[in-house]
Design a protein around this motif. Structure first.
Motif, PDB file in Angstrom:
ATOM      1  N   GLY A  54      13.687  -7.362 -21.029  1.00  0.00           N
ATOM      2  CA  GLY A  54      15.039  -7.115 -20.560  1.00  0.00           C
ATOM      3  C   GLY A  54      15.196  -6.927 -19.072  1.00  0.00           C
ATOM      4  N   GLY A  55      14.091  -7.037 -18.307  1.00  0.00           N
ATOM      5  CA  GLY A  55      14.221  -6.842 -16.870  1.00  0.00           C
ATOM      6  C   GLY A  55      12.882  -6.684 -16.175  1.00  0.00           C
ATOM      7  N   ALA A  56      12.845  -5.812 -15.164  1.00  0.00           N
ATOM      8  CA  ALA A  56      11.626  -5.605 -14.382  1.00  0.00           C
ATOM      9  C   ALA A  56      11.619  -4.214 -13.778  1.00  0.00           C
ATOM     10  CB  ALA A  56      11.519  -6.659 -13.285  1.00  0.00           C
ATOM     11  N   LEU A  57      10.423  -3.738 -13.446  1.00  0.00           N
ATOM     12  CA  LEU A  57      10.230  -2.417 -12.857  1.00  0.00           C
ATOM     13  C   LEU A  57       9.505  -2.534 -11.526  1.00  0.00           C
ATOM     14  CD1 LEU A  57       8.891  -0.452 -15.961  1.00  0.00           C
ATOM     15  CD2 LEU A  57      11.244  -0.590 -15.173  1.00  0.00           C
ATOM     16  N   SER A  58       9.745  -1.571 -10.669  1.00  0.00           N
ATOM     17  CA  SER A  58       9.023  -1.485  -9.400  1.00  0.00           C
ATOM     18  C   SER A  58       7.558  -1.139  -9.650  1.00  0.00           C
ATOM     19  CB  SER A  58       9.658  -0.409  -8.518  1.00  0.00           C
ATOM     20  OG  SER A  58       8.828  -0.122  -7.410  1.00  0.00           O
ATOM     21  N   ARG A  59       6.684  -1.738  -8.896  1.00  0.00           N
ATOM     22  CA  ARG A  59       5.257  -1.395  -9.012  1.00  0.00           C
ATOM     23  C   ARG A  59       5.004   0.032  -8.545  1.00  0.00           C
ATOM     24  NH1 ARG A  59       1.673  -5.441  -9.931  1.00  0.00           N
ATOM     25  NH2 ARG A  59       0.004  -4.259  -8.916  1.00  0.00           N
ATOM     26  N   SER A  60       5.772   0.507  -7.567  1.00  0.00           N
ATOM     27  CA  SER A  60       5.568   1.866  -7.049  1.00  0.00           C
ATOM     28  C   SER A  60       6.034   2.928  -8.025  1.00  0.00           C
ATOM     29  CB  SER A  60       6.317   2.040  -5.722  1.00  0.00           C
ATOM     30  OG  SER A  60       7.713   2.033  -5.926  1.00  0.00           O
ATOM     31  N   TYR A  61       6.760   2.523  -9.061  1.00  0.00           N
ATOM     32  CA  TYR A  61       7.334   3.475 -10.006  1.00  0.00           C
ATOM     33  C   TYR A  61       6.375   3.810 -11.141  1.00  0.00           C
ATOM     34  CZ  TYR A  61      11.610   5.610 -11.877  1.00  0.00           C
ATOM     35  OH  TYR A  61      12.574   6.480 -12.282  1.00  0.00           O
ATOM     36  N   GLN A  62       5.240   3.142 -11.174  1.00  0.00           N
ATOM     37  CA  GLN A  62       4.387   3.215 -12.346  1.00  0.00           C
ATOM     38  C   GLN A  62       3.290   4.262 -12.299  1.00  0.00           C
ATOM     39  OE1 GLN A  62       4.969   1.076 -15.232  1.00  0.00           O
ATOM     40  NE2 GLN A  62       6.814   1.287 -14.012  1.00  0.00           N
ATOM     41  N   SER A  63       2.973   4.756 -11.120  1.00  0.00           N
ATOM     42  CA  SER A  63       1.863   5.705 -11.034  1.00  0.00           C
ATOM     43  C   SER A  63       2.003   6.615  -9.828  1.00  0.00           C
ATOM     44  CB  SER A  63       0.530   4.941 -10.935  1.00  0.00           C
ATOM     45  OG  SER A  63      -0.533   5.821 -10.691  1.00  0.00           O
ATOM     46  N   SER A  64       1.612   7.866 -10.011  1.00  0.00           N
ATOM     47  CA  SER A  64       1.622   8.806  -8.893  1.00  0.00           C
ATOM     48  C   SER A  64       0.307   8.753  -8.127  1.00  0.00           C
ATOM     49  CB  SER A  64       1.838  10.231  -9.419  1.00  0.00           C
ATOM     50  OG  SER A  64       0.768  10.611 -10.245  1.00  0.00           O
ATOM     51  N   PHE A  65      -0.638   7.959  -8.612  1.00  0.00           N
ATOM     52  CA  PHE A  65      -1.953   7.938  -7.985  1.00  0.00           C
ATOM     53  C   PHE A  65      -2.035   6.905  -6.865  1.00  0.00           C
ATOM     54  CE2 PHE A  65      -2.457   9.111 -12.496  1.00  0.00           C
ATOM     55  CZ  PHE A  65      -2.806  10.431 -12.305  1.00  0.00           C
ATOM     56  N   ASP A  66      -1.325   5.786  -7.005  1.00  0.00           N
ATOM     57  CA  ASP A  66      -1.304   4.762  -5.974  1.00  0.00           C
ATOM     58  C   ASP A  66       0.082   4.728  -5.360  1.00  0.00           C
ATOM     59  OD1 ASP A  66      -1.568   2.602  -4.348  1.00  0.00           O
ATOM     60  OD2 ASP A  66      -1.577   1.110  -5.949  1.00  0.00           O
ATOM     61  N   ASP A  67       0.202   5.328  -4.171  1.00  0.00           N
ATOM     62  CA  ASP A  67       1.521   5.382  -3.530  1.00  0.00           C
ATOM     63  C   ASP A  67       1.641   4.394  -2.376  1.00  0.00           C
ATOM     64  OD1 ASP A  67      -0.083   6.527  -1.646  1.00  0.00           O
ATOM     65  OD2 ASP A  67       0.932   8.464  -1.626  1.00  0.00           O
ATOM     66  N   SER A  68       0.735   3.409  -2.336  1.00  0.00           N
ATOM     67  CA  SER A  68       0.732   2.463  -1.230  1.00  0.00           C
ATOM     68  C   SER A  68       1.937   1.536  -1.245  1.00  0.00           C
ATOM     69  CB  SER A  68      -0.561   1.628  -1.247  1.00  0.00           C
ATOM     70  OG  SER A  68      -0.664   0.893  -2.465  1.00  0.00           O
TER      71      SER A  68
END
Length: 248
Positions: A54-68
């Motif tokens: 149904g859509g897409a998500l930001s890569r930065s939204y998926q983990s608190s460990f990789d904030d690059s």
């Protein structure tokens, strides 16, 4: 519109709102659903976003460990630093999720003694690093899109507490339409968080100001603190200077 222009538009929506719906992009760009699906697939293959049903998500939204890959990270850190003085020893705090709230959790003073309720596992992980903070993760159904728990069980649990302060990120904030979002279940969750809390602070990068989405969460008058990366006296914030709201 050229494909590159569509891709740039999609990524801007992703960066601002952390997720996009295929149906919304079809309307906004006036193209076919197949075209949007191909665009999202190409962007996913280029590792610019996560394609989901149904859509897409930001890569930065998926983990608190990789904030690059966190969008507008410097602005979010500035917002976090400005919001921290609102949090006092002994407080009970309720938080939503999102990258701005995660940045706030990373900036808290080591000496803070407080209790945090949160619907975000990623926020809970960051808060758990502090020895004097009690962390309570409110459990329920897990939204793959918003990365928070939701549903009737979560709403019931939140209704049974009275936090001193609620900290919320946002997808959009408009001077007339107030705080809005696109997900019905998450809207109900945020409304409950507003109702349960004595005071609410909305943490919002300035790029999200002036935007109105489909579903209303709360009127501007129901927000006690608005925290952006802009100076508090910036003219851009003038439309938000309503009674009882403090702009930081």
């Amino acid at each position: 519109m050229l494909k590159k222009e569509r891709h740039d538009f999609v990524m801007r929506q992703i960066n601002l709102h952390n997720r996009v719906l295929t149906s919304d992009l079809v309307q906004l760009l006036n193209v076919s659903e197949d075209t949007i699906r191909r665009d999202l697939q190409e962007l996913a293959e280029d590792k610019q976003l996560y394609k989901v049903h149904g859509g897409a998500l930001s890569r930065s939204y998926q983990s608190s460990f990789d904030d690059s890959t966190v969008y507008a990270k410097d602005a979010k850190i500035e917002i976090a630093k400005k919001a921290i003085p609102l949090i006092k020893d002994g407080m009970v705090i309720l938080t939503g999720g999102g990258t701005t709230i995660i940045e706030l959790a990373k900036q808290l003073p080591e000496t803070l003694h407080a209790t945090f309720f949160t619907v975000s596992p990623f926020v809970a992980i960051e808060l758990a690093k502090y020895s004097k903070i009690e962390v309570i993760l409110i459990g329920g159904l897990f939204s793959k899109n918003s990365q928070v728990t939701y549903g009737g069980h979560v709403i019931t649990q939140i209704s049974e507490i009275t936090p001193d302060l609620c900290l919320l990120g946002t997808s959009a904030l408009h001077p007339t339409d107030g705080l809005t979002d696109t997900d019905w279940e998450i809207n109900q969750l945020k409304k409950t968080m507003f109702s349960a809390s004595r005071r609410t602070a909305v943490l919002c990068i300035s790029e999200k100001l002036g935007i109105s989405l489909r579903l209303k969460v709360a009127a501007l008058q129901n927000i006690q603190y608005l925290v952006t990366e802009l100076p508090a006296n910036d003219a851009v914030l003038d439309p938000y200077r309503v009674k009882d709201i403090q702009i930081l």
